[in-house]
Design an enzyme around this catalytic site. Structure first.
Site, PDB file in Angstrom:
ATOM      1  N   ASN A 159      12.501  30.372   9.918  1.00 42.61           N
ATOM      2  CA  ASN A 159      13.791  30.479   9.230  1.00 42.61           C
ATOM      3  C   ASN A 159      13.727  30.156   7.741  1.00 42.61           C
ATOM      4  OD1 ASN A 159      13.356  27.779  10.402  1.00 42.61           O
ATOM      5  ND2 ASN A 159      15.317  27.263   9.454  1.00 42.61           N
ATOM      6  N   HIS A 160      12.625  29.524   7.292  1.00 45.13           N
ATOM      7  CA  HIS A 160      12.459  29.245   5.859  1.00 45.13           C
ATOM      8  C   HIS A 160      11.521  30.254   5.186  1.00 45.13           C
ATOM      9  CE1 HIS A 160      14.717  25.578   6.170  1.00 45.13           C
ATOM     10  NE2 HIS A 160      13.854  25.012   6.991  1.00 45.13           N
ATOM     11  N   GLU A 182       5.421  27.974   8.270  1.00 44.72           N
ATOM     12  CA  GLU A 182       6.839  27.935   7.950  1.00 44.72           C
ATOM     13  C   GLU A 182       7.257  26.816   6.993  1.00 44.72           C
ATOM     14  OE1 GLU A 182       9.618  29.332   8.262  1.00 44.72           O
ATOM     15  OE2 GLU A 182      11.154  27.805   8.498  1.00 44.72           O
ATOM     16  N   ASN A 183       6.604  25.674   7.077  1.00 41.61           N
ATOM     17  CA  ASN A 183       6.982  24.517   6.253  1.00 41.61           C
ATOM     18  C   ASN A 183       5.850  24.058   5.337  1.00 41.61           C
ATOM     19  OD1 ASN A 183       8.319  23.691   9.300  1.00 41.61           O
ATOM     20  ND2 ASN A 183       9.695  23.932   7.562  1.00 41.61           N
ATOM     21  N   HIS A 213       9.374  25.300  15.519  1.00 37.92           N
ATOM     22  CA  HIS A 213      10.585  24.951  14.774  1.00 37.92           C
ATOM     23  C   HIS A 213      11.043  23.515  14.971  1.00 37.92           C
ATOM     24  CE1 HIS A 213      14.340  25.256  12.602  1.00 37.92           C
ATOM     25  NE2 HIS A 213      15.041  24.977  13.678  1.00 37.92           N
TER      26      HIS A 213
END
Length: 258
Positions: free
Chosen positions: A66-67, A38-39, A175
């Site tokens: 969410n990204h 995700e990051n 998250h």
């Protein structure tokens, strides 16, 4: 029996570095490795370079959050399903969202289905993760089910895990980037941990160099966040699964030397 390693959110180049250095030494111990990417691209989202680094390190599947759509690269990666086994959030509200929210893999003669969900509390609007997962679990062909629940609120993560206890092998939260001390198997046989923690720079504020977040809190104005440097850590969760039930679950952490 399947032995699965789940690696928490890879954050920027330091996260990719520690993953690339350490995961290959771990890989022979596991039947399957899931990595949340995700990051992985500068702290926000996933691009081709980051995806290829994660897969080269030994990941069998990459989950998001969410990204997911921060980089345009990811759209092409989603369409190349054979080369890039990526699972984006299943409960994205737009039915035309590229990619898939779950994938079933066959290994050792067993099925393992990886699901990615987004939470709604303190997050952007998405479809109800409880009802979305209920609908998916109506399928008879999923085998062992492993859920990466990318959510902010600890209560929402715990509630989802209790809701599907006995129907999935594991619900592991992502998250918030901080590993929690509630690793356990629920009464119905589902492994649960509120958050796996992240894979990224140790001396940081959930991955970012401290100055940006501190100034934001001090001034109450936006400030540019950059990826922190220095030694990195890898956080994850190990789950042994049989018959869609967890036999054991434990936290895992490795940190580079300063």
């Amino acid at each position: 029996m399947l032995r699965v390693l789940f690696v928490g959110d890879v954050y920027g180049q330091p996260g990719r570095r520690v993953l690339s250095a350490h995961l290959p030494t771990l890989r022979p111990q596991f039947d399957f490795v899931i990595v949340n990417g995700e990051n992985a691209a500068g702290g926000f989202g996933l691009h081709r370079e980051a995806a290829e680094a994660i897969l080269k390190a030994g990941a069998d599947c990459i989950t998001l959050g969410n990204h997911a759509w921060h980089h345009k690269d990811v759209y092409a990666l989603m369409l190349d399903e054979e080369r890039y086994p990526i699972v984006r959030p299943l409960n994205s509200s737009d039915p035309g969202t590229p990619g898939v929210g779950w994938r079933t893999f066959t290994l050792k003669g067993e099925r393992l289905t990886v699901v990615n969900l987004l939470g709604r509390v303190f997050m952007e609007p998405v479809a109800n993760p409880f009802l979305t997962l209920d609908e998916l679990l109506g399928r008879p062909d999923l085998g062992n089910v492993f859920v990466d629940f990318h959510a902010e609120a600890t209560s929402e993560k715990a509630a989802l895990a209790q809701h599907v206890d006995g129907r999935v092998a594991a619900v592991i939260g992502t998250h918030t980037h901080v590993p929690t001390a509630d690793t356990r198997i629920l009464p119905g046989g589902t492994a649960f941990q509120t958050d796996a923690g992240f894979t990224g720079p140790v001396n940081s504020i959930i991955g970012a160099a401290p100055e940006g977040p501190i100034q934001k809190f001090l001034t109450e104005r936006p400030h540019r966040f950059t990826v922190a440097g220095g030694p990195a850590e890898l956080n994850g969760v190990i789950v042994q699964i049989e018959g869609n039930r967890a036999l054991s679950v434990e936290r895992y952490r490795y940190a580079e030397e300063a």
